[in-house]
Design a protein around this motif. Sequence first.
Motif, PDB file in Angstrom:
ATOM      1  N   SER A 149      44.979  51.828  38.073  1.00  0.00           N
ATOM      2  CA  SER A 149      45.001  50.512  38.709  1.00  0.00           C
ATOM      3  C   SER A 149      45.971  49.597  37.996  1.00  0.00           C
ATOM      4  CB  SER A 149      43.611  49.866  38.669  1.00  0.00           C
ATOM      5  OG  SER A 149      42.661  50.603  39.397  1.00  0.00           O
TER       6      SER A 149
ATOM      7  N   PRO B  77      40.604  36.846  46.059  1.00  0.00           N
ATOM      8  CA  PRO B  77      40.615  35.416  45.721  1.00  0.00           C
ATOM      9  C   PRO B  77      39.612  35.125  44.616  1.00  0.00           C
ATOM     10  CG  PRO B  77      39.238  35.772  47.637  1.00  0.00           C
ATOM     11  CD  PRO B  77      39.772  37.136  47.240  1.00  0.00           C
ATOM     12  N   VAL B  78      39.950  35.518  43.414  1.00  0.00           N
ATOM     13  CA  VAL B  78      38.971  35.536  42.331  1.00  0.00           C
ATOM     14  C   VAL B  78      38.384  34.174  41.994  1.00  0.00           C
ATOM     15  CG1 VAL B  78      38.506  36.228  39.976  1.00  0.00           C
ATOM     16  CG2 VAL B  78      40.171  37.458  41.290  1.00  0.00           C
TER      17      VAL B  78
ATOM     18  N   SER C  18      46.179  43.730  43.404  1.00  0.00           N
ATOM     19  CA  SER C  18      46.012  44.959  42.644  1.00  0.00           C
ATOM     20  C   SER C  18      46.428  46.139  43.518  1.00  0.00           C
ATOM     21  CB  SER C  18      44.591  45.124  42.085  1.00  0.00           C
ATOM     22  OG  SER C  18      43.642  45.174  43.114  1.00  0.00           O
TER      23      SER C  18
ATOM     24  N   THR D 178      40.165  44.568  50.181  1.00  0.00           N
ATOM     25  CA  THR D 178      40.165  45.727  49.283  1.00  0.00           C
ATOM     26  C   THR D 178      40.359  46.967  50.140  1.00  0.00           C
ATOM     27  OG1 THR D 178      37.745  45.975  49.400  1.00  0.00           O
ATOM     28  CG2 THR D 178      38.615  44.624  47.610  1.00  0.00           C
ATOM     29  N   SER D 179      40.760  48.068  49.518  1.00  0.00           N
ATOM     30  CA  SER D 179      41.094  49.285  50.270  1.00  0.00           C
ATOM     31  C   SER D 179      42.105  48.994  51.374  1.00  0.00           C
ATOM     32  CB  SER D 179      39.846  49.938  50.882  1.00  0.00           C
ATOM     33  OG  SER D 179      39.016  50.456  49.878  1.00  0.00           O
TER      34      SER D 179
ATOM     35  N   SER E  42      45.293  45.624  47.282  1.00  0.00           N
ATOM     36  CA  SER E  42      44.174  44.701  47.435  1.00  0.00           C
ATOM     37  C   SER E  42      44.582  43.276  47.091  1.00  0.00           C
ATOM     38  CB  SER E  42      43.038  45.175  46.498  1.00  0.00           C
ATOM     39  OG  SER E  42      42.070  44.192  46.288  1.00  0.00           O
TER      40      SER E  42
ATOM     41  N   ALA F  34      38.121  34.669  50.798  1.00  0.00           N
ATOM     42  CA  ALA F  34      37.102  34.032  49.961  1.00  0.00           C
ATOM     43  C   ALA F  34      35.932  34.983  49.794  1.00  0.00           C
ATOM     44  CB  ALA F  34      36.618  32.728  50.592  1.00  0.00           C
ATOM     45  N   PHE F  35      35.359  35.018  48.605  1.00  0.00           N
ATOM     46  CA  PHE F  35      34.180  35.848  48.380  1.00  0.00           C
ATOM     47  C   PHE F  35      33.057  35.407  49.301  1.00  0.00           C
ATOM     48  CE2 PHE F  35      34.522  39.056  45.199  1.00  0.00           C
ATOM     49  CZ  PHE F  35      35.674  38.733  44.500  1.00  0.00           C
TER      50      PHE F  35
ATOM     51  N   LEU G 263      35.793  36.927  53.321  1.00  0.00           N
ATOM     52  CA  LEU G 263      36.786  37.982  53.540  1.00  0.00           C
ATOM     53  C   LEU G 263      37.532  38.233  52.242  1.00  0.00           C
ATOM     54  CD1 LEU G 263      38.291  39.820  55.562  1.00  0.00           C
ATOM     55  CD2 LEU G 263      39.894  37.939  55.921  1.00  0.00           C
ATOM     56  N   VAL G 264      37.483  39.477  51.781  1.00  0.00           N
ATOM     57  CA  VAL G 264      38.204  39.891  50.583  1.00  0.00           C
ATOM     58  C   VAL G 264      38.939  41.172  50.964  1.00  0.00           C
ATOM     59  CG1 VAL G 264      37.907  40.790  48.238  1.00  0.00           C
ATOM     60  CG2 VAL G 264      36.536  38.858  48.995  1.00  0.00           C
TER      61      VAL G 264
ATOM     62  N   LEU H 133      44.744  37.393  43.266  1.00  0.00           N
ATOM     63  CA  LEU H 133      44.863  38.600  42.446  1.00  0.00           C
ATOM     64  C   LEU H 133      45.296  39.788  43.296  1.00  0.00           C
ATOM     65  CD1 LEU H 133      44.399  39.498  39.467  1.00  0.00           C
ATOM     66  CD2 LEU H 133      42.116  40.218  40.175  1.00  0.00           C
TER      67      LEU H 133
ATOM     68  N   ALA I 223      47.006  45.338  38.065  1.00  0.00           N
ATOM     69  CA  ALA I 223      46.639  44.021  38.589  1.00  0.00           C
ATOM     70  C   ALA I 223      47.626  42.985  38.094  1.00  0.00           C
ATOM     71  CB  ALA I 223      45.218  43.646  38.168  1.00  0.00           C
TER      72      ALA I 223
ATOM     73  N   TRP J 211      46.321  52.690  47.740  1.00  0.00           N
ATOM     74  CA  TRP J 211      45.574  51.475  48.049  1.00  0.00           C
ATOM     75  C   TRP J 211      46.221  50.251  47.446  1.00  0.00           C
ATOM     76  CZ3 TRP J 211      43.745  48.506  44.025  1.00  0.00           C
ATOM     77  CH2 TRP J 211      43.656  49.126  42.770  1.00  0.00           C
TER      78      TRP J 211
END
Lengths: 250, 225
Positions: B135, B163-164, B219, B192-193, B160, B185-186, B189-190, B217, B137, B158
């Motif tokens: 990974s 929005p940490v 990654s 990933t994948s 990603s 936003a957690f 909608l985040v 962020l 980041a 992958w």
Amino acid sequence: MDEFAPLDCLLPSGKQKICLVILNQPIDERYFHVLWSKAKIRACADGGANHLYRLTEGRRESFLPDYINGDFDSILPEVKAFYTQKKCKLMETPDQDLTDFTKCLAIMVEEIKAQKLQIDTIVTLGGLGGRFDQIMATLETLFHAQKMTDLPVVVLQDRSLAVLLQEGRQHHLNVNTGLEGKWCSLVPVGSTCLTTTSGLKWNLDNQVLAFGQLVSTSNTYEDHDPKGGRKPVTVTTDKPLLWSMGIKPL
Amino acid sequence: MDEFAPLDCLLPSAKIRACADGGANHLYRLTEGRRDSFLPDYINGDFDSILPEVKAFYTEKNCKMMKTPDQDLTDFTKCLAIMLEEIKAQKLQIDTIVTLGGLGGRFDQIMATVETLFHAQKMTDLPVVVIQDRSLAVLLQEGRQHHLNVNTGLEGKWCSLVPVGSPCLTTTSGLKWNLDNQVLAFGQLVSTSNTYEDHDPKEGRKPVKVTTDKPLLWSMGIKPQ
């Protein structure tokens, strides 16, 4: 206000009634046996079944999950065939915007209701290591879980535990199980959190936790009289706040 | 707009090399048998992780040992601060600060790595890239359009956008699932994948473009080498 002991689930004599989710990460064998034996419902999210299969070689029949869900892009064909043949419920939950973990929890919450079980905590093995975006996805699932259930969803991997503390109530965390490691942490994932705590070495007094401003990591518990136990850690927050803590080697 | 290739850093060599505290233990172990060829320019920290034998070895080899005692800043943050001073003092042209480790192990330390990336943005304009296992980041600053070159050949499948620290109003192109002025936003909608949009194998991938109104962020996966 009720106390919640995050590490109670790892105590063989613990009081919490739990359900267990296994994710696609190497399983900590020390945790596995305690959690499996206590859990009222046991499930694997997709590739979690591969790890269960591997860990329980030689006695797999004694460790059959109640269901395995997912888009089944991670579970190995041999593993899928085995659990199917053993009549475990295989629930294909195809790719959408939700992760296998989120969908596994949704099914878990339904099963708990359908079976009218008294459950205190949903415990998850895995989720805090490996692919970085998957760690982030675990956190996102914890946010979604708060809309699905009031039950705390605890995530364990290696020697870390994480649980998302809801906004708007005072949390009392019992950190006296004897399994607590040295460190603990409060991280404002997703937004700023106006936070007040007690029981920590570095407490917060109506302060804003926020990335780029102040994030509490490598915190620890306040000193206490060894004859008394630790007082509960209390936490109040105005937005969901991620508590994490170290676990003593078992 | 200049492009930034996150995985470009796995190719050339470093101008300055440093260890943050216990990082020196890993360097020491990895370079057994040829340690003299892999001496860091400095090691900083409160020195509560570095093993005595390791500390003695690098001290004896005249590596700069810089005790930066416990405050509110992590060893990583302090290491970056020293790095920036060194870059300035040596008048070096540097494009990227690359970090090995930080995305695994103790969970609060993973979060502390992300916090350091936020602090880094106030310390320097240089991107700070963090790599562990497969990974990578990097924190994308707000207020500008980022062009990420994802054509090094080292990109895994992958990617990603997370929005940490706060919701991020985001627009992207070049991804399989793009965002069109949407809020990440957690709890909402985040991303990933995610992955890269299909491309003509004869051409390269088009850069991934990202605009955000708050630090976001990025990654991505790294192909096994």
